[in-house]
Design an enzyme around this catalytic site. Structure first.
Site, PDB file in Angstrom:
ATOM      1  N   GLU A 286       0.885  -1.172   0.000  1.00 16.43           N
ATOM      2  CA  GLU A 286       0.000   0.000   0.000  1.00 16.43           C
ATOM      3  C   GLU A 286       0.916   1.213   0.000  1.00 16.43           C
ATOM      4  O   GLU A 286       1.757   1.350   0.875  1.00 16.43           O
ATOM      5  CB  GLU A 286      -0.917  -0.061   1.220  1.00 16.43           C
ATOM      6  CG  GLU A 286      -1.758  -1.334   1.150  1.00 16.43           C
ATOM      7  CD  GLU A 286      -2.578  -1.615   2.390  1.00 16.43           C
ATOM      8  OE1 GLU A 286      -3.187  -0.668   2.889  1.00 16.43           O
ATOM      9  OE2 GLU A 286      -2.599  -2.761   2.837  1.00 16.43           O
ATOM     10  N   CYS A 320      -1.575   9.252   3.680  1.00 15.95           N
ATOM     11  CA  CYS A 320      -1.590   8.846   2.267  1.00 15.95           C
ATOM     12  C   CYS A 320      -2.867   9.346   1.611  1.00 15.95           C
ATOM     13  O   CYS A 320      -2.921   9.568   0.410  1.00 15.95           O
ATOM     14  CB  CYS A 320      -1.476   7.341   2.150  1.00 15.95           C
ATOM     15  SG  CYS A 320      -2.735   6.495   3.093  1.00 15.95           S
TER      16      CYS A 320
HETATM   17  P1  NAD Z   1       8.854   4.691   3.591  1.00 20.72           P
HETATM   18  O1  NAD Z   1       8.612   4.024   2.282  1.00 20.72           O
HETATM   19  O2  NAD Z   1       9.994   5.589   3.710  1.00 20.72           O
HETATM   20  O3  NAD Z   1       9.044   3.561   4.726  1.00 20.72           O
HETATM   21  C1  NAD Z   1       8.066   2.580   4.976  1.00 20.72           C
HETATM   22  C2  NAD Z   1       8.715   1.418   5.707  1.00 20.72           C
HETATM   23  O4  NAD Z   1       9.614   0.769   4.823  1.00 20.72           O
HETATM   24  C3  NAD Z   1       9.536   1.828   6.928  1.00 20.72           C
HETATM   25  O5  NAD Z   1       9.351   0.880   7.957  1.00 20.72           O
HETATM   26  C4  NAD Z   1      10.949   1.776   6.399  1.00 20.72           C
HETATM   27  O6  NAD Z   1      11.904   1.554   7.401  1.00 20.72           O
HETATM   28  C5  NAD Z   1      10.860   0.580   5.473  1.00 20.72           C
HETATM   29  N1  NAD Z   1      11.917   0.464   4.466  1.00 20.72           N
HETATM   30  C6  NAD Z   1      12.643   1.458   3.881  1.00 20.72           C
HETATM   31  N2  NAD Z   1      13.526   0.924   3.004  1.00 20.72           N
HETATM   32  C7  NAD Z   1      13.334  -0.422   3.029  1.00 20.72           C
HETATM   33  C8  NAD Z   1      13.931  -1.507   2.341  1.00 20.72           C
HETATM   34  N3  NAD Z   1      14.915  -1.334   1.456  1.00 20.72           N
HETATM   35  N4  NAD Z   1      13.485  -2.757   2.609  1.00 20.72           N
HETATM   36  C9  NAD Z   1      12.492  -2.969   3.485  1.00 20.72           C
HETATM   37  N5  NAD Z   1      11.899  -1.975   4.182  1.00 20.72           N
HETATM   38  C10 NAD Z   1      12.314  -0.717   3.948  1.00 20.72           C
HETATM   39  O7  NAD Z   1       7.484   5.404   3.983  1.00 20.72           O
HETATM   40  P2  NAD Z   1       7.165   6.282   5.269  1.00 20.72           P
HETATM   41  O8  NAD Z   1       7.864   7.581   5.161  1.00 20.72           O
HETATM   42  O9  NAD Z   1       7.360   5.482   6.502  1.00 20.72           O
HETATM   43  O10 NAD Z   1       5.595   6.496   5.097  1.00 20.72           O
HETATM   44  C11 NAD Z   1       5.051   7.461   4.257  1.00 20.72           C
HETATM   45  C12 NAD Z   1       4.565   6.849   2.967  1.00 20.72           C
HETATM   46  O11 NAD Z   1       3.636   5.818   3.234  1.00 20.72           O
HETATM   47  C13 NAD Z   1       3.829   7.846   2.076  1.00 20.72           C
HETATM   48  O12 NAD Z   1       4.226   7.655   0.752  1.00 20.72           O
HETATM   49  C14 NAD Z   1       2.364   7.446   2.269  1.00 20.72           C
HETATM   50  O13 NAD Z   1       1.528   7.817   1.202  1.00 20.72           O
HETATM   51  C15 NAD Z   1       2.477   5.979   2.420  1.00 20.72           C
HETATM   52  N6  NAD Z   1       1.308   5.409   3.087  1.00 20.72           N
HETATM   53  C16 NAD Z   1       0.411   4.703   2.344  1.00 20.72           C
HETATM   54  C17 NAD Z   1      -0.730   4.184   2.936  1.00 20.72           C
HETATM   55  C18 NAD Z   1      -1.749   3.402   2.137  1.00 20.72           C
HETATM   56  O14 NAD Z   1      -2.616   2.781   2.748  1.00 20.72           O
HETATM   57  N7  NAD Z   1      -1.690   3.402   0.828  1.00 20.72           N
HETATM   58  C19 NAD Z   1      -0.951   4.397   4.294  1.00 20.72           C
HETATM   59  C20 NAD Z   1       0.003   5.112   5.029  1.00 20.72           C
HETATM   60  C21 NAD Z   1       1.126   5.614   4.419  1.00 20.72           C
END
Ligand code: NAD
Length: 516
Positions: A286, A320
């Site tokens: 997501e 999001c």
């Molecule tokens: P992010 O992508 O930076 O991080 C998300 C998670 O992924 C964190 O736990 C991070 O540590 C981990 N991560 C980062 N690199 C990784 C890798 N190489 N391998 C595995 N895990 C890794 O996102 P964020 O800043 O935490 O959250 C914000 C984003 O989330 C925004 O883009 C928002 O739109 C999205 N979001 C989407 C929804 C939805 O339901 N569609 C809901 C909430 C947030």
């Protein structure tokens, strides 16, 4: 039989009793700040080779907690421990698995103000936003417990003479659960509980911006009766810990919520089979959004202004589902712009430990810099009508910012900013508005304000988003009521809090027995 699912009501903080309880819990949590949290792998609590701190984005010098930066080897051990526990947990009856979720819901209710306080301090949620997050976490536990029963029961099949046929849903295996920081309780709880209630085991890697809230929920899970090894808790950076978990051949699925960039990277890593791997990994991702609200010429402008402000600036625009594009019919454009600017200026920004601040800080310095860069870029092609600056204080505060007359092709109209920045775009008519709205690589949420029934019908048919709202804000999806998830680059089209969500964590086995 469990009573029918009903959403947890949110708390009213106008009530003196609730205000008092929240202030008391904030004081209690303040007294626990700075603690060190260990990795939890099986029954072991472990230190990593290094540690990192999470801080309060609204009071930079305040350390919330110290968490472990796990090594890649520890991440691998966590996957292997989860694989071992899968033998036991996958055979544990649904009653026992659902009971853990129901116990967790009860404990979250009991510790509701404390849970809110962790979010107020670690990610800068306002009281109301923190409480909605806790309520959603409770909803996920209650909803998925009921759903697990439904999927464990007999499934409808066509009768066939001479055979008794049955279809069972069985779990997948070890899941990597990777949540974001912005719904640090609800999304983490939702993806984790969906995984375990269906009989899978988990390696949970929370965001490094919100590890203390994650540790708080781990304690709730154990107090709720979850056996060791079913959820293994591994903190650390995405690259050094996330990659080895995703890549491990024993990882069967990944439940990820976060940015498009990381989601695509994970999808690619998961697609590549590793030595010894005997399945195609399933990825439930997501991701981001560039969400819109269309304001039609027939709209109730008061309601539209209110809905856009709530959607654009709730939790500092770090949802999001946040509205980052208001697409306004030219006939009401000037009135809309004249009204929304001053209203945005009245939003009180500051540390959310003070409940009069309805807007808090953005999550960290990097996010603040990116947001301010987008604002500078947006100002070049548009007209700043509210905010535009960082505000003073010991945190990452950015004013609620509105830029009008934005070209639909401009960066601020196309890229996810994830902060309190709204682009206002002029549309010639409803056709034009829907075209602009759909012209996006994302497809998460959208709303349309109009009083015209024909236009409502058109919006329902033509707006291409996973969650469409009519005459209301585009944030605040409720479990069971508004199954949530988007199209295109917003993810893999899953619907969290919906009746088909648990299927993503299951596989079906058809069994046919010949009978005389
Ligand atoms: P992010 O992508 O930076 O991080 C998300 C998670 O992924 C964190 O736990 C991070 O540590 C981990 N991560 C980062 N690199 C990784 C890798 N190489 N391998 C595995 N895990 C890794 O996102 P964020 O800043 O935490 O959250 C914000 C984003 O989330 C925004 O883009 C928002 O739109 C999205 N979001 C989407 C929804 C939805 O339901 N569609 C809901 C909430 C947030």
């Amino acid at each position: 039989m469990l009573p029918e699912f009903a959403n947890e009501a949110v708390l009213n903080f106008e009530t003196p009793e609730n205000r008092k309880k929240q202030l008391e819990s904030l004081a209690t949590v303040q007294s626990r700040l700075g603690r060190e949290y260990d990795l939890v792998i099986g029954s072991s609590r472990l230190k990593g080779p290094r540690a990192f701190v999470s801080t309060n984005p609204g009071a930079k010098s305040q350390i919330i907690g110290k968490s472990q930066s796990a090594s890649a080897d520890q991440a691998v051990v966590a996957v292997e421990t989860a694989a071992e526990a899968f033998r036991m947990w996958s055979r544990t009856p649904v009653e026992k698995r659902a009971e853990v979720l129901l116990n967790a819901a009860r404990l979250l209710r009991e510790k509701r103000f404390e849970c809110n306080a962790w979010m107020i301090l670690e990610v800068g949620k306002s009281w109301a936003e923190a409480d909605a997050d806790t309520a959603e976490a409770i909803d996920f536990c209650e909803f998925y417990a009921r759903e697990a029963y439904r999927y464990s029961g007999p499934q409808p099949l066509t009768r066939y003479p001479g055979e008794e046929n049955e279809l069972r849903y069985i779990p997948l295996g070890v899941g990597a659960v990777i949540p974001p920081w912005n719904f640090p309780c609800a999304i983490l709880v939702g993806m984790t509980t969906a995984s375990v209630v269906t009989g899978n085991t988990v390696v949970l890697k929370p965001s490094s911006d919100s590890p203390a809230i994650a540790a708080f929920f781990m304690e709730i899970l154990f107090a709720a009766g979850l056996p060791p090894g079913v959820v293994n808790f591994v903190t650390g950076s995405g690259a050094s810990v996330g990659d080895p978990i995703v890549q491990h051949p024993k990882t069967r699925f990944v439940a990820f919520t976060g940015s498009k960039e990381v989601g695509l990277h994970i999808n690619e890593e998961a697609a590549r089979p590793r030595s010894g791997q005997i399945w195609i990994k399933r990825v439930i991702a997501e991701m981001g959004g560039k969400d819109f609200i269309i304001v039609d010429e027939s709209a109730d402008i008061d309601a539209a202004v209110k809905g856009v402000l709530a959607s654009a600036f709730g939790f500092q625009g770090q949802k999001c589902s946040a509205c980052s594009r208001a697409i306004v019919h030219q006939k009401v454009y000037d009135e809309f712009v004249r009204r929304i600017g001053p209203d945005a200026g009245r939003i009180q920004v500051g540390p959310t430990s003070d409940p009069s601040n309805t807007m808090g800080p953005v999550i960290n310095e990097r996010a603040m810099k990116t947001i301010l860069e987008y604002i500078e870029d947006g100002k070049k092609g548009g007209r700043l009508i509210a905010g535009g600056k960082q505000t003073q204080g010991d945190g990452y505060f950015v004013q609620p910012t509105i830029i009008a007359d934005v070209d639909p092709a401009a960066r601020i109209a196309r890229e996810e900013i994830f902060g309190p920045v709204l682009a206002v775009i002029r549309a010639k008519d409803l056709d034009d508005a829907i075209r602009i709205a759909n012209d996006s690589e994302y497809g998460l949420t959208g709303a349309v304000y109009t009083r015209d029934p024909e236009r409502i019908k058109r919006a329902k048919n033509e707006c291409f988003v996973g969650n469409l709202y009519i005459n209301r804000k585009c944030t605040g999806a409720l479990v069971g009521v508004h199954p949530f998830g988007g199209f295109n680059m917003s993810g893999t089209d899953s619907k969290a809090g919906g009746r088909d969500y648990l299927l993503l964590f299951l596989q079906a086995k058809a069994i046919s027995e010949a009978v005389k």
